[in-house]
Structure formats: structure tokens, C-alpha cells
Design a protein around this motif. Structure first.
Motif, PDB file in Angstrom:
ATOM      1  N   LEU A   1       6.739  19.701  14.584  1.00 27.89           N
ATOM      2  CA  LEU A   1       7.693  19.500  13.483  1.00 27.89           C
ATOM      3  C   LEU A   1       8.001  20.848  12.830  1.00 27.89           C
TER       4      LEU A   1
ATOM      5  N   PRO B   1      10.882  24.242  12.310  1.00 31.32           N
ATOM      6  CA  PRO B   1      10.252  24.752  11.101  1.00 31.32           C
ATOM      7  C   PRO B   1      10.067  23.648  10.072  1.00 31.32           C
TER       8      PRO B   1
ATOM      9  N   CYS C   1       7.552  21.631   4.158  1.00 37.37           N
ATOM     10  CA  CYS C   1       7.057  20.545   3.298  1.00 37.37           C
ATOM     11  C   CYS C   1       5.736  20.964   2.647  1.00 37.37           C
TER      12      CYS C   1
ATOM     13  N   CYS D   1       1.882  12.458   3.199  1.00 39.59           N
ATOM     14  CA  CYS D   1       2.343  13.276   4.329  1.00 39.59           C
ATOM     15  C   CYS D   1       1.683  12.884   5.647  1.00 39.59           C
TER      16      CYS D   1
ATOM     17  N   ASN E   1       3.879  11.601   8.790  1.00 41.95           N
ATOM     18  CA  ASN E   1       3.736  12.318  10.066  1.00 41.95           C
ATOM     19  C   ASN E   1       3.227  11.367  11.158  1.00 41.95           C
TER      20      ASN E   1
ATOM     21  N   PHE F   1      13.316  11.189  12.420  1.00 40.99           N
ATOM     22  CA  PHE F   1      12.762  11.802  11.216  1.00 40.99           C
ATOM     23  C   PHE F   1      12.608  10.721  10.147  1.00 40.99           C
ATOM     24  N   MET F   2      11.626  10.884   9.262  1.00 38.32           N
ATOM     25  CA  MET F   2      11.377   9.831   8.257  1.00 38.32           C
ATOM     26  C   MET F   2      11.076  10.424   6.898  1.00 38.32           C
ATOM     27  N   VAL F   3      11.330   9.597   5.879  1.00 40.01           N
ATOM     28  CA  VAL F   3      10.925   9.944   4.512  1.00 40.01           C
ATOM     29  C   VAL F   3      10.140   8.761   3.937  1.00 40.01           C
ATOM     30  N   THR F   4       9.450   9.020   2.838  1.00 37.21           N
ATOM     31  CA  THR F   4       8.699   7.971   2.154  1.00 37.21           C
ATOM     32  C   THR F   4       9.652   7.108   1.348  1.00 37.21           C
TER      33      THR F   4
ATOM     34  N   THR G   1       8.324   3.879  -0.093  1.00 39.87           N
ATOM     35  CA  THR G   1       7.412   3.305  -1.084  1.00 39.87           C
ATOM     36  C   THR G   1       5.988   3.685  -0.707  1.00 39.87           C
TER      37      THR G   1
ATOM     38  N   GLU H   1       9.564  -2.529  11.513  1.00 35.83           N
ATOM     39  CA  GLU H   1      10.654  -3.497  11.340  1.00 35.83           C
ATOM     40  C   GLU H   1      11.933  -2.697  11.170  1.00 35.83           C
TER      41      GLU H   1
ATOM     42  N   ARG I   1      14.167   0.166  10.805  1.00 36.29           N
ATOM     43  CA  ARG I   1      13.909   1.577  10.450  1.00 36.29           C
ATOM     44  C   ARG I   1      12.673   1.757   9.588  1.00 36.29           C
ATOM     45  N   LYS I   2      11.935   0.668   9.322  1.00 33.58           N
ATOM     46  CA  LYS I   2      10.802   0.723   8.388  1.00 33.58           C
ATOM     47  C   LYS I   2       9.472   0.718   9.142  1.00 33.58           C
TER      48      LYS I   2
ATOM     49  N   LEU J   1       5.353   3.095   3.190  1.00 38.09           N
ATOM     50  CA  LEU J   1       6.499   2.607   3.958  1.00 38.09           C
ATOM     51  C   LEU J   1       7.392   3.801   4.261  1.00 38.09           C
TER      52      LEU J   1
ATOM     53  N   ILE K   1      10.609   5.440   6.116  1.00 37.91           N
ATOM     54  CA  ILE K   1      11.929   4.947   6.528  1.00 37.91           C
ATOM     55  C   ILE K   1      12.621   5.996   7.385  1.00 37.91           C
TER      56      ILE K   1
ATOM     57  N   ARG L   1      17.904  13.304  10.588  1.00 36.11           N
ATOM     58  CA  ARG L   1      17.165  14.431  10.029  1.00 36.11           C
ATOM     59  C   ARG L   1      17.932  15.138   8.914  1.00 36.11           C
TER      60      ARG L   1
HETATM   61  C1  LIG Z   1      10.279  18.814   9.543  1.00 43.37           C
HETATM   62  C2  LIG Z   1       9.285  17.658   9.293  1.00 43.37           C
HETATM   63  C3  LIG Z   1       9.033  17.366   7.841  1.00 43.37           C
HETATM   64  C4  LIG Z   1       8.260  16.117   7.603  1.00 43.37           C
HETATM   65  C5  LIG Z   1       8.398  15.767   6.145  1.00 43.37           C
HETATM   66  C6  LIG Z   1       7.560  14.596   5.796  1.00 43.37           C
HETATM   67  C7  LIG Z   1       7.993  14.043   4.475  1.00 43.37           C
HETATM   68  C8  LIG Z   1       6.846  13.861   3.578  1.00 43.37           C
HETATM   69  C9  LIG Z   1       6.985  12.693   2.684  1.00 43.37           C
HETATM   70  C10 LIG Z   1       7.960  12.965   1.552  1.00 43.37           C
HETATM   71  O1  LIG Z   1       7.651  13.601   0.597  1.00 43.37           O
HETATM   72  S1  LIG Z   1       9.546  12.319   1.689  1.00 43.37           S
HETATM   73  C11 LIG Z   1      10.247  12.652   0.050  1.00 43.37           C
HETATM   74  C12 LIG Z   1      10.164  11.435  -0.846  1.00 43.37           C
HETATM   75  N1  LIG Z   1      11.099  10.407  -0.404  1.00 43.37           N
HETATM   76  C13 LIG Z   1      12.413  10.508  -0.651  1.00 43.37           C
HETATM   77  O2  LIG Z   1      12.905  11.439  -1.230  1.00 43.37           O
HETATM   78  C14 LIG Z   1      13.280   9.375  -0.169  1.00 43.37           C
HETATM   79  C15 LIG Z   1      14.470   9.157  -1.104  1.00 43.37           C
HETATM   80  N2  LIG Z   1      15.185   7.932  -0.722  1.00 43.37           N
HETATM   81  C16 LIG Z   1      16.125   7.959   0.249  1.00 43.37           C
HETATM   82  O3  LIG Z   1      16.466   8.981   0.823  1.00 43.37           O
HETATM   83  C17 LIG Z   1      16.752   6.656   0.608  1.00 43.37           C
HETATM   84  O4  LIG Z   1      16.644   5.764  -0.472  1.00 43.37           O
HETATM   85  C18 LIG Z   1      16.085   6.029   1.869  1.00 43.37           C
HETATM   86  C19 LIG Z   1      16.317   6.926   3.077  1.00 43.37           C
HETATM   87  C20 LIG Z   1      14.581   5.789   1.655  1.00 43.37           C
HETATM   88  C21 LIG Z   1      16.727   4.667   2.144  1.00 43.37           C
HETATM   89  O5  LIG Z   1      18.124   4.815   2.104  1.00 43.37           O
HETATM   90  P1  LIG Z   1      19.029   4.248   3.270  1.00 43.37           P
HETATM   91  O6  LIG Z   1      20.416   4.159   2.755  1.00 43.37           O
HETATM   92  O7  LIG Z   1      18.805   5.018   4.533  1.00 43.37           O
HETATM   93  O8  LIG Z   1      18.399   2.828   3.496  1.00 43.37           O
HETATM   94  P2  LIG Z   1      19.057   1.410   3.381  1.00 43.37           P
HETATM   95  O9  LIG Z   1      19.479   1.123   1.997  1.00 43.37           O
HETATM   96  O10 LIG Z   1      20.084   1.290   4.486  1.00 43.37           O
HETATM   97  O11 LIG Z   1      17.803   0.467   3.705  1.00 43.37           O
HETATM   98  C22 LIG Z   1      17.231   0.422   5.001  1.00 43.37           C
HETATM   99  C23 LIG Z   1      16.045  -0.544   4.887  1.00 43.37           C
HETATM  100  O12 LIG Z   1      14.995   0.121   4.135  1.00 43.37           O
HETATM  101  C24 LIG Z   1      14.711  -0.615   2.927  1.00 43.37           C
HETATM  102  N3  LIG Z   1      14.498   0.374   1.888  1.00 43.37           N
HETATM  103  C25 LIG Z   1      15.360   1.313   1.488  1.00 43.37           C
HETATM  104  N4  LIG Z   1      14.809   2.092   0.552  1.00 43.37           N
HETATM  105  C26 LIG Z   1      13.575   1.605   0.345  1.00 43.37           C
HETATM  106  C27 LIG Z   1      12.506   2.003  -0.484  1.00 43.37           C
HETATM  107  N5  LIG Z   1      12.600   3.058  -1.293  1.00 43.37           N
HETATM  108  N6  LIG Z   1      11.355   1.300  -0.420  1.00 43.37           N
HETATM  109  C28 LIG Z   1      11.254   0.244   0.399  1.00 43.37           C
HETATM  110  N7  LIG Z   1      12.216  -0.165   1.245  1.00 43.37           N
HETATM  111  C29 LIG Z   1      13.366   0.507   1.207  1.00 43.37           C
HETATM  112  C30 LIG Z   1      15.952  -1.480   2.686  1.00 43.37           C
HETATM  113  O13 LIG Z   1      15.614  -2.621   1.929  1.00 43.37           O
HETATM  114  C31 LIG Z   1      16.354  -1.804   4.111  1.00 43.37           C
HETATM  115  O14 LIG Z   1      15.505  -2.808   4.601  1.00 43.37           O
HETATM  116  P3  LIG Z   1      16.065  -3.936   5.618  1.00 43.37           P
HETATM  117  O15 LIG Z   1      16.505  -3.177   6.849  1.00 43.37           O
HETATM  118  O16 LIG Z   1      14.928  -4.851   5.848  1.00 43.37           O
HETATM  119  O17 LIG Z   1      17.219  -4.560   4.898  1.00 43.37           O
END
Ligand SMILES: CCCCCCCCCC(=O)SCCNC(=O)CCNC(=O)[C@H](O)C(C)(C)COP(=O)(O)OP(=O)(O)OC[C@H]1O[C@@H](n2cnc3c(N)ncnc32)[C@H](O)[C@@H]1OP(=O)(O)O
Length: 150
Positions: free
Chosen positions: A10, A12, A15, A65, A69, A90-93, A95, A119, A121-122, A142, A144, A148
Motif C-alpha cells: 500500500l 505510497p 496514513c 488501521c 488494512n 481501497f477502503m475507509v472506515t 463505523t 456485504e 461494499r461493506k 465497518l 467501506i 481510491r
Molecule cells: C494507501 C493506503 C492507505 C490505507 C488507509 C487506511 C485508512 C485508515 C482508516 C481511516 O482513518 S479512514 C478515515 C475515516 N473515514 C472517513 O473519512 C470516511 C468518510 N465517509 C465517507 O467517505 C463516506 O461516507 C463513505 C465512503 C463511508 C460512504 O459513502 P458512499 O457514498 O460511498 O456510500 P453509500 O452512501 O453509497 O453507502 C454504501 C453502503 O455503505 C453504508 N454506509 C455508508 N456510510 C456508512 C457509515 N459511515 N457507516 C456505516 N455504513 C455506512 C450505506 O448504508 C450503504 O449500505 P447498503 O449498501 O447496505 O445500502
């Protein structure tokens, strides 16, 4: 893949939790062990919360993290991209829930993650933090899948 760190695939990555390119971050190194993703990590002396114990926010960051990962590694494994990860997987958190069972002593911990459910994208990931084999913190993350960022 055992013995090869997920974070090496992963890059560059700056994070704070998992970026090998962030010298100020936690720099976790995670690897497959059977169906679990494992990380061994040692806190810096200044990462305390309660006296002599690890700050809870650091435990949460480690679980966050390591779990994301693990989910990325799982998705790539399922897609047959184990050797070189697909940057589009690629994924983000979305919940995260953390339960603090016991204070975490200021020495090496082990994180163990397993994918509980997928399930669409989750990706639901369960991760424990163990100290001397004893579970101190557990988390449910969770992750998602998105296209990227950056
Ligand atoms: C280079 C490698 C680097 C690796 C990095 C690792 C990352 C480390 C962890 C982090 O710190 S990530 C940073 C903290 N997280 C964020 O900033 C995420 C901010 N939120 C978003 O970007 C969007 O809200 C998100 C991408 C999570 C969802 O938006 P989408 O428009 O893509 O989703 P959509 O609304 O289409 O929903 C898709 C499904 O996910 C569900 N969903 C969406 N947001 C959710 C949520 N927040 N919690 C739970 N479920 C959620 C939603 O209900 C739905 O379920 P179903 O398919 O069953 O209908």
C-alpha cells in the motif's frame, strides 16, 4: 503471504496509523496468519493515558488501521491480487465500535483481525488487542470500499 507485510503493498501511504511513508505515524506492520491478520507493535513511552498504561485513542487508532488494512488485504486476496494489490480496491472506515476490557500495559501488543462479514461494499472486521496473550481491547470496524482517494 505470511511473513510479508500488507503495508508494503500500500505505497505510497502517509496514513498516520499504517503509512510506512509517515515517519511520525504508528507505522503498524500487519501480516496474514491463516485466516487472521496479525500485527505486533510496541508503544512509545509518551503514548500513555492512565499512568503506565496505553492511551485509549492509540488503541482505537491501532484497531482502526489494522482492521481497514485487513479488509483491503482480504478483498485483494479474494480478487486474486495477493502479490500486488489493486489500487482500486481501497477502503475507509465507516463505523467503529471499541470496547476497553482491561488497561493495556506499555509493552508489545498483538492485534488479531478477522473478517466477520462481507456485504456488497461493506466489510465487517473484528479485531482484538492482546497483551501477554490476554485480550485488553476489542473492536468492530465497518470498512467501506471506495474508488481510491488521491
Ligand atoms: C494507501 C493506503 C492507505 C490505507 C488507509 C487506511 C485508512 C485508515 C482508516 C481511516 O482513518 S479512514 C478515515 C475515516 N473515514 C472517513 O473519512 C470516511 C468518510 N465517509 C465517507 O467517505 C463516506 O461516507 C463513505 C465512503 C463511508 C460512504 O459513502 P458512499 O457514498 O460511498 O456510500 P453509500 O452512501 O453509497 O453507502 C454504501 C453502503 O455503505 C453504508 N454506509 C455508508 N456510510 C456508512 C457509515 N459511515 N457507516 C456505516 N455504513 C455506512 C450505506 O448504508 C450503504 O449500505 P447498503 O449498501 O447496505 O445500502
Amino acid at each position: 503471504m505470511t511473513g510479508t507485510y500488507i503495508q508494503e503493498k500500500l505505497r505510497p501511504n502517509h496514513c498516520f496509523g499504517c503509512g510506512l511513508d509517515n515517519p511520525y505515524g504508528l507505522q503498524i506492520h500487519s501480516f496474514w496468519e491463516g485466516d487472521e491478520v496479525v500485527c505486533r507493535w510496541t508503544p512509545k513511552h509518551y503514548m500513555t493515558g492512565p499512568p503506565n498504561f496505553l492511551y485509549g485513542g492509540i488503541s482505537a487508532s491501532l484497531i482502526d488501521c489494522h482492521s481497514v488494512n485487513a479488509a483491503v488485504a482480504y478483498a485483494n486476496r479474494q480478487a486474486g491480487h495477493e502479490e500486488a494489490f489493486d489500487p482500486e480496491l481501497f477502503m475507509v472506515t465507516g463505523t467503529m465500535t471499541i470496547k476497553y476490557h482491561k488497561p493495556v500495559p506499555m509493552h508489545e501488543v498483538e492485534l488479531r483481525a478477522r473478517i466477520a462479514k462481507v456485504e456488497g461494499r461493506k466489510y465487517l472486521v473484528h479485531t482484538d488487542i492482546l497483551s501477554n496473550g490476554e485480550r485488553c481491547v476489542s473492536g468492530e470496524v465497518l470498512a467501506i470500499r471506495i474508488a481510491r482517494m488521491g
